[in-house]
Write an enzyme that holds these catalytic residues in place. Structure first.
Site, mmCIF file in Angstrom:
data_model
loop_
_atom_site.group_PDB
_atom_site.id
_atom_site.type_symbol
_atom_site.label_atom_id
_atom_site.label_comp_id
_atom_site.label_asym_id
_atom_site.label_seq_id
_atom_site.Cartn_x
_atom_site.Cartn_y
_atom_site.Cartn_z
ATOM 1 C CG HIS A 123 -0.267 0.037 2.538
ATOM 2 N ND1 HIS A 123 0.201 1.201 3.104
ATOM 3 C CD2 HIS A 123 0.011 -0.945 3.429
ATOM 4 C CE1 HIS A 123 0.742 0.936 4.284
ATOM 5 N NE2 HIS A 123 0.642 -0.361 4.503
ATOM 6 C CB CYS A 182 1.767 -3.630 5.440
ATOM 7 S SG CYS A 182 0.215 -4.437 5.861
#
Length: 368
Positions: free
Chosen positions: A201, A219
């Protein structure tokens, strides 16, 4: 960025609109894969710093991570390089030892490689590479083969209890829901992986300059302008191969190169461990393609990692002596004759396992 320092790619990418903000960052270039099967792509660039520059400013301008540019410039002040200082921009790479399709993420290098599809049945002809941030030691990014299972534009972030508790210790109370917008830690684009709780992301406007460091909760975080380029090119179902290769070897024609990054703290690899790993890889590479090795260049590359490909083959030198290969606990040993992908065993894809312990693994929208 001054006009006289803008590369052609910078000129093409200047003025990209992202969430109402203009960015003058250099777009990651589409690099052709070598036709002769070589492993090096891109080239090193050198730019003069301006008086107002930090190394971090230059890193973002050229789509390079923070740790990458600091390693490549060990004698340059991170915060005040000084006007006219020659800054090395590390934009040449040895491709990871992994199948060249889909997305490959080399965790210790903190870099993502995307091989755009060339059509059904055809091998990719190009690669695009981007710097990333990865999980801190206590929130390790996963390893192993997975895929993109969903794509979300303007994602909503729902912080899990574990992250809310962590922030609360520092006096910051997180809301139950952070709506899409410039302050959302997931940024404007997110790609959900098959590993529960993990995404590739963007980031919010306050964290954009932290790319290329171990700062996430597991992440894979990208510059906003980079993920905006990658997002529309990646289809749901695209394979994602997460590997652990602090030492990479690669050929350019008949010349052998090595690229060494800082190993992950949790792997606890000493210089001697990295050297043994490098020697093991060299022995495999030269078993069918013999070259002599410049041992001084090899030692310097391992003991003083720069993340920049370095020539280690040398005509007329003595062959490299054998050394026992280093295998950290849990690392998968390749079969006879295979190239070592230097992976730690991947965590179970269905939930918490191995090095993660029993900490909470929330829904796929929650980590950042």
């Amino acid at each position: 960025m001054s006009a006289n320092r803008m590369t052609p790619s910078a000129q093409r990418c200047a003025g990209i609109a992202l969430g109402g903000l203009l960015s003058s960052a250099v777009c990651a270039e589409v690099l052709p894969l070598p036709a002769d099967g070589s492993d090096l792509v891109g080239q090193i660039e050198y730019v003069p710093a301006r008086q107002e520059d930090t190394l971090i400013d230059i890193a973002r301008e050229y789509s390079v991570g923070q740790d990458e540019i600091v390693m490549a410039n060990p004698k340059v002040d991170r915060w005040l390089p000084g006007a006219g200082t020659r800054v090395t921009v590390p934009r040449q790479f040895i491709l990871p030892d992994a199948p060249r399709n889909g997305i490959v993420v080399n965790i210790p290098e903190m870099r993502l490689y995307f091989y755009p599809s060339a059509g059904k049945g055809a091998k990719p002809t190009n690669v695009v590479t981007y710097p990333i941030s990865i999980g801190r030691m206590d929130w390790r990014s996963p390893l192993g083969l997975t895929k993109v299972v969903a794509k979300v534009k303007d994602p909503v972030w729902r912080p899990p209890a574990s992250i809310k508790a962590e922030h609360a210790k520092n006096g910051e109370i997180l809301p139950d829901v952070v709506p899409a917008g410039p302050n959302n830690p997931l940024g404007q684009f997110a790609m959900r992986l098959g590993v529960p709780g993990y995404l590739i992301h963007g980031t919010d406007q306050d964290k954009s300059y932290g790319i290329g460091m171990r700062v996430t909760h597991g992440c894979i975080r990208m510059y906003p302008e980079d993920v905006a380029k990658l997002f529309p090119e990646v289809a749901v179902g695209t394979p994602v191969n997460l590997v652990n290769q602090p030492v990479k070897l690669g050929w350019q024609g008949e010349t052998l190169y090595i690229e060494v990054s800082e190993s992950l703290d949790e792997d606890r690899l000493s210089s001697a461990d990295l050297m043994a790993k490098a020697v093991s890889l060299i022995q495999k590479e030269t078993a069918t393609h013999p070259v002599a090795i410049d041992e001084a260049a090899l030692r310097k590359a391992v003991e003083e990692p720069t993340g920049i490909p370095t020539v280690i083959s040398l005509s007329g030198a003595a062959p490299l002596e054998a050394a026992a290969p280093h295998s950290p606990a849990g690392e998968v040993e390749p079969g006879a004759g295979a190239r070592d992908e230097s992976r730690i065993e991947a965590p179970t894809m269905g939930g918490p396992a191995g090095p993660y312990g029993a900490e909470e693994r929330p829904s796929t929208e929650s980590l950042f």
